[in-house]
Each structure stands twice: as C-alpha cells, then as structure tokens.
Design an enzyme around this catalytic site. Structure first.
Site, mmCIF file in Angstrom:
data_model
loop_
_atom_site.group_PDB
_atom_site.id
_atom_site.type_symbol
_atom_site.label_atom_id
_atom_site.label_comp_id
_atom_site.label_asym_id
_atom_site.label_seq_id
_atom_site.Cartn_x
_atom_site.Cartn_y
_atom_site.Cartn_z
ATOM 1 N N ASP A 1 14.081 -2.149 13.266
ATOM 2 C CA ASP A 1 15.256 -1.202 12.539
ATOM 3 C C ASP A 1 14.559 0.218 12.836
ATOM 4 O OD1 ASP A 1 17.166 -0.083 11.321
ATOM 5 O OD2 ASP A 1 16.698 -0.906 9.307
ATOM 6 N N GLU B 1 0.736 -1.275 -0.141
ATOM 7 C CA GLU B 1 0.008 -0.142 -0.180
ATOM 8 C C GLU B 1 0.953 1.294 0.004
ATOM 9 O OE1 GLU B 1 -3.010 1.934 3.322
ATOM 10 O OE2 GLU B 1 -1.466 0.420 3.942
#
Ligand code: ADP
Length: 292
Positions: A197, A94
C-alpha cells in the site's frame, strides 16, 4: 481501569521496563484508525485504536511490519503488542520521531526498497490475509501470478463493486479485462516481499532523513505493483526512481502493467469512498481494453 493504563501495563510486560505514561497525545493524519502517542518522557509509543472486532486487522499489520523489519532494508516502526482493552482493539508500535527528507533521502528510499524487493518466496501470497485500507485482502498462496492477480486482487474488487451496486458497465468491462489478462500481464515476476500500500502518505523520513514506511498490506508479488502505487498519488521524486532502477532495472512493458496494478487500488477507493474513483476506474478499464 482506563484503557491507557491497561495498554501501558501490556507495554511494560512486553518490554520488561516500567512504563507510566502521561496523558496520551492524539495524532492526526490516519484514514482508518484513531492514533495517539503514549510517552513517559523517556520512551514513546505510537498506538492505533479501533473497534474490538478489528483486532485481526491490527494483528495482520503487526505481522506485516515484522516481515518488513526482518528484511533489514528500509526502516519501519517495530511492532510491540496488540490486544483488546476496555472494549477497543489496540496496536502498539515504536513511535518514530519524523523529520524531513531531501533528494538524498529519496535516493536511499529507492535503493532500500529495491533491497526489500530482493526478499523472495517461491509462491505469490502470504502467510495470512490482511486488509487494504479497510477492505479485506486475500493472500492465498498461489503458484501463478496472473491467477493470483486475477482472482485475489482485481476479481475480488470487481465483485465487491457489483455487490456495492456500481452497475453493469463496471461488471462487463471487468469481465472483458479478466479475459484478456494473460495478454496484458504476460509476465512471470519473482515473488518479492511487498509493502502493498505504498502511496506517498505511507512514506516519511526520520530525524536523520532516513526513509520510513508504515501502514503496510504485505504480501509476496510483482515488485512492479509497489512501484506502480508510488506513482498513483505522487510523492516519490525522480531521485527515488533513478536509484531504484539503478539498483534493479524495470522490465519492459511496465507501463501497461502499472495501469493494471493501480486499477486495483482505484477500484478499492471506489469501493471504500465511491464518488469520482468510480469514473476513474471505468476510464482506466476502457483504456486498458483498448491496448489489446
Ligand atoms: P491509518 O492506519 O489510520 O491510516 P497511519 O499508519 O497511516 O494510520 O498513520 C497515521 C499518521 O501517523 C501517518 O501519516 C504518520 O505521519 C504517522 N505515523 C504512523 N506511524 C507512526 C510511527 N510509528 N511513529 C510516528 N508517526 C507515525
């Protein structure tokens, strides 16, 4: 047939809706992959491309985003499909139109991240290995957090540094540090769902100011590892930390563990880019050893 046509066909077959995109628009900002937006004027998708042999990396990213999305806490792009077309690996998700965030958005990010961290497992690791930047990251299920961090996080990066020819001093410091590990961590956190991360470049805000995180390296581990990384390169304001701590206070001793957790990312940067990160890693290891 062009790569875009093939990817568009795959998108159509997954979404069940016709998709005939215009010319792809290149997007800047990524460190690892080429990124484009594909749009037909109504629907827009964000597509990452890389070499065909890196399909596995994209599949891991897709599974990571799906796991974060399932937590129904902080917004992430919903993965659509991945594969190889015309000799290139692609990953479609998306596309989220990005806006701006103020202190209310930061506050929401803190609260929602704490909620995400409430999703737990009873072991550390994950259902599959993935990558941190472009470096492999092993997520072998492990019962003990200290063992997990020692073997699959710091130990792995230290071995890589030695293989990269970064010299004996890093190896010696690393061995001392691994020996003293149980004293430095002395902590049995619950295995929380982590982004893995979470630096400032992987947080943005959607058009209504809602926080969005992306480009994860998901695993179950100490939530402090995510928090530590938010502090490594900055970008998360005071409102974020205040809201996180209000939702879920941080345990004493975080200061030392934070350095140890960030050492993993600094070593990874040294292994990917060399240069100043190597000196930063050595300096941090010396400081940590001085603590015990
Ligand atoms: P890389 O894997 O190459 O590091 P990133 O995932 O960090 O790439 O994405 C690069 C940039 O593209 C990000 O900094 C962000 O601004 C933007 N971006 C990432 N994912 C989306 C998305 N789904 N929709 C819109 N923009 C995105």
């Amino acid at each position: 047939m062009s790569i875009w046509k093939r990817i568009a066909e795959q998108i159509s077959s997954v979404t069940g809706e016709a998709f005939n995109p215009q010319e792809p628009k290149h997007v800047g900002g990524g460190c690892i992959n080429t990124a484009v937006k594909l749009s037909d004027g109504q629907s827009t998708f964000f597509v990452k491309l890389n070499r065909a042999e890196l399909l596995d990396m994209f599949e891991a990213e897709s599974e990571g985003l799906a796991a974060l999305a399932a937590s129904q806490s902080i917004r992430v792009p919903i993965p659509v499909c991945s594969g190889v077309a015309e000799g290139q690996a692609y990953f479609v998700m998306e596309a989220i139109p990005m806006g701006h965030g103020g202190s209310k958005s930061m506050e929401l990010a803190g609260r929602q991240l704490a909620e995400m961290h409430r999703v737990r497992e009873n072991r550390y690791g994950w259902q599959r290995d993935n990558t941190i930047g472009s470096t492999p990251q092993a997520n072998t299920w492990t019962d003990d957090w200290v063992d997990f961090w020692r073997q699959h996080r710091l130990g792995f990066q230290l071995e890589l540094a030695v293989r990269n020819g970064y010299g004996r001093s890093i190896q010696t410091l690393g061995e001392h540090l691994l020996d003293r590990f149980p004293v430095l961590i002395d902590h049995a956190p619950q295995p929380s769902l982590l982004h893995g991360d979470l630096w400032g470049g992987n947080l943005a805000y959607d058009e209504s100011g809602g926080p969005v995180i992306y480009d994860p390296a998901v695993y179950y581990g100490d939530r402090e590892a995510d928090l530590a990384m938010t502090e490594l390169f900055g970008g998360f304001g005071q409102a974020f930390y205040a809201a996180y701590r209000e939702a879920w206070p941080i345990d004493p001793g975080y200061g030392v563990r934070k350095s140890l957790y960030n050492l993993y990312h600094i070593l990874n940067h040294a292994n990917m880019f060399g240069g100043g990160y190597l000196g930063q890693a050595t300096g941090l290891m010396e400081r940590l050893l001085a603590e015990v």
